[in-house]
Design a protein around this motif. Sequence first.
Motif, PDB file in Angstrom:
ATOM      1  N   VAL A 181       0.857  -1.184   0.000  1.00 57.62           N
ATOM      2  CA  VAL A 181       0.000   0.000   0.000  1.00 57.62           C
ATOM      3  C   VAL A 181       0.891   1.230   0.000  1.00 57.62           C
ATOM      4  O   VAL A 181       1.878   1.295   0.729  1.00 57.62           O
ATOM      5  CB  VAL A 181      -0.882  -0.002   1.277  1.00 57.62           C
ATOM      6  CG1 VAL A 181      -1.765   1.240   1.324  1.00 57.62           C
ATOM      7  CG2 VAL A 181      -1.732  -1.264   1.340  1.00 57.62           C
ATOM      8  N   ARG A 182       0.562   2.228  -0.837  1.00 62.09           N
ATOM      9  CA  ARG A 182       1.369   3.445  -0.875  1.00 62.09           C
ATOM     10  C   ARG A 182       0.559   4.607  -0.283  1.00 62.09           C
ATOM     11  O   ARG A 182      -0.642   4.482  -0.055  1.00 62.09           O
ATOM     12  CB  ARG A 182       1.819   3.743  -2.306  1.00 62.09           C
ATOM     13  CG  ARG A 182       0.703   4.184  -3.203  1.00 62.09           C
ATOM     14  CD  ARG A 182       1.122   4.273  -4.649  1.00 62.09           C
ATOM     15  NE  ARG A 182       0.140   5.053  -5.398  1.00 62.09           N
ATOM     16  CZ  ARG A 182       0.241   6.349  -5.616  1.00 62.09           C
ATOM     17  NH1 ARG A 182       1.285   7.025  -5.162  1.00 62.09           N
ATOM     18  NH2 ARG A 182      -0.685   6.996  -6.286  1.00 62.09           N
ATOM     19  N   ILE A 183       1.241   5.729  -0.069  1.00 59.45           N
ATOM     20  CA  ILE A 183       0.553   6.875   0.538  1.00 59.45           C
ATOM     21  C   ILE A 183      -0.097   7.740  -0.530  1.00 59.45           C
ATOM     22  O   ILE A 183       0.565   8.220  -1.449  1.00 59.45           O
ATOM     23  CB  ILE A 183       1.528   7.734   1.376  1.00 59.45           C
ATOM     24  CG1 ILE A 183       2.007   6.960   2.602  1.00 59.45           C
ATOM     25  CG2 ILE A 183       0.856   9.051   1.815  1.00 59.45           C
ATOM     26  CD1 ILE A 183       0.932   6.552   3.591  1.00 59.45           C
ATOM     27  N   ARG A 239      -0.102   7.164 -18.928  1.00 60.28           N
ATOM     28  CA  ARG A 239      -0.051   5.886 -19.670  1.00 60.28           C
ATOM     29  C   ARG A 239      -1.394   5.651 -20.352  1.00 60.28           C
ATOM     30  O   ARG A 239      -1.467   5.317 -21.517  1.00 60.28           O
ATOM     31  CB  ARG A 239       0.269   4.752 -18.691  1.00 60.28           C
ATOM     32  CG  ARG A 239       1.057   3.613 -19.311  1.00 60.28           C
ATOM     33  CD  ARG A 239       1.747   2.833 -18.217  1.00 60.28           C
ATOM     34  NE  ARG A 239       0.772   2.319 -17.288  1.00 60.28           N
ATOM     35  CZ  ARG A 239       0.218   1.121 -17.374  1.00 60.28           C
ATOM     36  NH1 ARG A 239       0.532   0.304 -18.347  1.00 60.28           N
ATOM     37  NH2 ARG A 239      -0.653   0.732 -16.468  1.00 60.28           N
ATOM     38  N   SER A 240      -2.479   5.858 -19.582  1.00 60.97           N
ATOM     39  CA  SER A 240      -3.812   5.686 -20.154  1.00 60.97           C
ATOM     40  C   SER A 240      -4.432   7.075 -20.331  1.00 60.97           C
ATOM     41  O   SER A 240      -4.095   8.000 -19.589  1.00 60.97           O
ATOM     42  CB  SER A 240      -4.666   4.842 -19.206  1.00 60.97           C
ATOM     43  OG  SER A 240      -4.645   5.406 -17.917  1.00 60.97           O
ATOM     44  N   ALA A 241      -5.324   7.211 -21.311  1.00 62.08           N
ATOM     45  CA  ALA A 241      -5.934   8.521 -21.606  1.00 62.08           C
ATOM     46  C   ALA A 241      -6.759   8.995 -20.409  1.00 62.08           C
ATOM     47  O   ALA A 241      -7.422   8.206 -19.744  1.00 62.08           O
ATOM     48  CB  ALA A 241      -6.807   8.404 -22.838  1.00 62.08           C
ATOM     49  N   LYS A 242      -6.685  10.310 -20.139  1.00 62.08           N
ATOM     50  CA  LYS A 242      -7.412  10.900 -18.993  1.00 62.08           C
ATOM     51  C   LYS A 242      -8.226  12.080 -19.493  1.00 62.08           C
ATOM     52  O   LYS A 242      -7.749  12.836 -20.336  1.00 62.08           O
ATOM     53  CB  LYS A 242      -6.419  11.462 -17.963  1.00 62.08           C
ATOM     54  CG  LYS A 242      -5.489  10.464 -17.332  1.00 62.08           C
ATOM     55  CD  LYS A 242      -6.115   9.936 -16.067  1.00 62.08           C
ATOM     56  CE  LYS A 242      -5.321   8.793 -15.470  1.00 62.08           C
ATOM     57  NZ  LYS A 242      -5.097   7.647 -16.346  1.00 62.08           N
ATOM     58  N   ALA A 243      -9.410  12.250 -18.922  1.00 59.94           N
ATOM     59  CA  ALA A 243     -10.207  13.437 -19.252  1.00 59.94           C
ATOM     60  C   ALA A 243     -10.293  14.279 -17.986  1.00 59.94           C
ATOM     61  O   ALA A 243     -10.984  13.906 -17.038  1.00 59.94           O
ATOM     62  CB  ALA A 243     -11.597  13.028 -19.721  1.00 59.94           C
ATOM     63  N   VAL A 288      15.686  20.403 -10.073  1.00 61.30           N
ATOM     64  CA  VAL A 288      15.716  18.954  -9.870  1.00 61.30           C
ATOM     65  C   VAL A 288      15.714  18.653  -8.368  1.00 61.30           C
ATOM     66  O   VAL A 288      16.527  19.185  -7.617  1.00 61.30           O
ATOM     67  CB  VAL A 288      16.961  18.338 -10.563  1.00 61.30           C
ATOM     68  CG1 VAL A 288      16.999  16.836 -10.354  1.00 61.30           C
ATOM     69  CG2 VAL A 288      16.947  18.646 -12.063  1.00 61.30           C
ATOM     70  N   ASP A 289      14.778  17.798  -7.964  1.00 59.18           N
ATOM     71  CA  ASP A 289      14.626  17.445  -6.546  1.00 59.18           C
ATOM     72  C   ASP A 289      15.135  16.037  -6.254  1.00 59.18           C
ATOM     73  O   ASP A 289      15.339  15.687  -5.088  1.00 59.18           O
ATOM     74  CB  ASP A 289      13.130  17.512  -6.183  1.00 59.18           C
ATOM     75  CG  ASP A 289      12.862  17.267  -4.711  1.00 59.18           C
ATOM     76  OD1 ASP A 289      13.405  18.031  -3.887  1.00 59.18           O
ATOM     77  OD2 ASP A 289      12.131  16.314  -4.384  1.00 59.18           O
ATOM     78  N   VAL A 290      15.316  15.235  -7.295  1.00 64.65           N
ATOM     79  CA  VAL A 290      15.616  13.808  -7.121  1.00 64.65           C
ATOM     80  C   VAL A 290      16.790  13.446  -8.027  1.00 64.65           C
ATOM     81  O   VAL A 290      16.929  14.002  -9.115  1.00 64.65           O
ATOM     82  CB  VAL A 290      14.364  12.967  -7.467  1.00 64.65           C
ATOM     83  CG1 VAL A 290      13.326  13.048  -6.366  1.00 64.65           C
ATOM     84  CG2 VAL A 290      13.747  13.419  -8.792  1.00 64.65           C
ATOM     85  N   GLY A 303       3.995  -1.710 -11.655  1.00 64.43           N
ATOM     86  CA  GLY A 303       5.113  -1.194 -10.850  1.00 64.43           C
ATOM     87  C   GLY A 303       4.835   0.150 -10.210  1.00 64.43           C
ATOM     88  O   GLY A 303       5.757   0.839  -9.785  1.00 64.43           O
ATOM     89  N   TYR A 304       3.543   0.556 -10.106  1.00 56.68           N
ATOM     90  CA  TYR A 304       3.215   1.795  -9.390  1.00 56.68           C
ATOM     91  C   TYR A 304       1.784   1.770  -8.874  1.00 56.68           C
ATOM     92  O   TYR A 304       1.031   0.890  -9.202  1.00 56.68           O
ATOM     93  CB  TYR A 304       3.465   3.028 -10.255  1.00 56.68           C
ATOM     94  CG  TYR A 304       2.572   3.191 -11.477  1.00 56.68           C
ATOM     95  CD1 TYR A 304       2.882   2.526 -12.663  1.00 56.68           C
ATOM     96  CD2 TYR A 304       1.427   3.983 -11.443  1.00 56.68           C
ATOM     97  CE1 TYR A 304       2.073   2.668 -13.785  1.00 56.68           C
ATOM     98  CE2 TYR A 304       0.623   4.135 -12.561  1.00 56.68           C
ATOM     99  CZ  TYR A 304       0.940   3.464 -13.727  1.00 56.68           C
ATOM    100  OH  TYR A 304       0.145   3.599 -14.834  1.00 56.68           O
TER     101      TYR A 304
END
Length: 313
Positions: free
Chosen positions: A84-86, A163-167, A251-253, A312-313
């Motif tokens: 589980v992620r935050i 990755r997938s289309a968003k509206a 850049v933060d990472v 993976g996310y």
Amino acid sequence: MAILLAVTGWPTQPWLDRFRQHGDEFEWVSADAAYDPADIEHAVVWKPRPGLLAGLPRLRTIFNLGAGIDALVADRGLPDVPLVRIVDPDLTARMTEYVTFNVLRCHRREWEHRAAQAERRWISPEQPAAAEVRVGIMGLGTLGRDAAEVLARLGFRVAGWSRSAKAVAGIEGFAGEAGLDAFLARTDILVVLLPLTGETRGILNRRLFAGLARDGRLGGPYLINAGRGGLQVEADILAALDDGTLAGAVVDVFETEPLPPESPMWSHPKLIVSPHNAADSDPDAVSRNVVAQLRRLARGEALEHVVDRATGY
Ligand code: NDP
Ligand code: OXD
């Protein structure tokens, strides 16, 4: 049965205190002290030592204390239990602050002003309206979408790539490989909030930077990466800043964290570095979030924000 807290790189005690305060019906143990592995039912972790979770025979759930789970899934021995992620309004608000602050830095010509001030020069750079500036957000998930909506309210022309289309109302959507070139070609300020996966590793490279808009009002495109360091090829960022392919970057990472003192990323005049603190996991907010999930489990309800191991996310 107990819940194991295992964090690396953060002080354990403030987290333990908050978990005990907000979830006092549960038994909390720290990985820094002695415990019986067979007692552990759930683990609450940030970058735990590789192999630690594989040694817990009764483990039922892993709660990651941040949004990104790349460090965890890199552990080949990670048990096959729900991960589980935050997803939390506190974390989202922090990231939206960071993104907005840095988009405004690019838009309001922070680099030119600082350089001019250092030389006591009074300058009058052209200042386009937000409506003339195109922001493109790679990763239109929990964090990307919130930042996109705030930037759109400020008047920027905002698009997202996923990755997938968003509206999403007011946000121009692009998706997948097929949509990437068109997304880049209309982007003056590129904000990156992608997860690090097999598909996204190294995506921020010379070829991608060369595809960004060259006809914008800011004199060249800008990069803001708050996703993960593994997304970027640092030598390519530096080369793109040197030859003008990028006008500036925030850049933060980083590929290696902490960023080593000898890294040229520290001193490039067109690069602003922050120490992976775009959106810190706040012990108070995040412990409440995890405890709410544990209570959901105890009531027999489904967990929220379980990571899809396949993507993976
Ligand atoms: P989400 O999972 O909610 O969103 C991820 C987004 O990335 C989705 O829109 C997803 O597309 C898109 N995506 C994933 N893979 C691809 C791909 N191959 N091509 C195109 N789009 C892709 O994550 P969050 O928004 O919660 O977090 C994003 C990342 O931010 C975290 O993984 C973490 O690495 C980073 N982060 C950094 C922090 C910092 O302090 N610097 C703090 C917190 C997080 P789709 O919608 O189609 O699934
Ligand atoms: C996160 C982070 O993934 O802090 O939450 O980077």
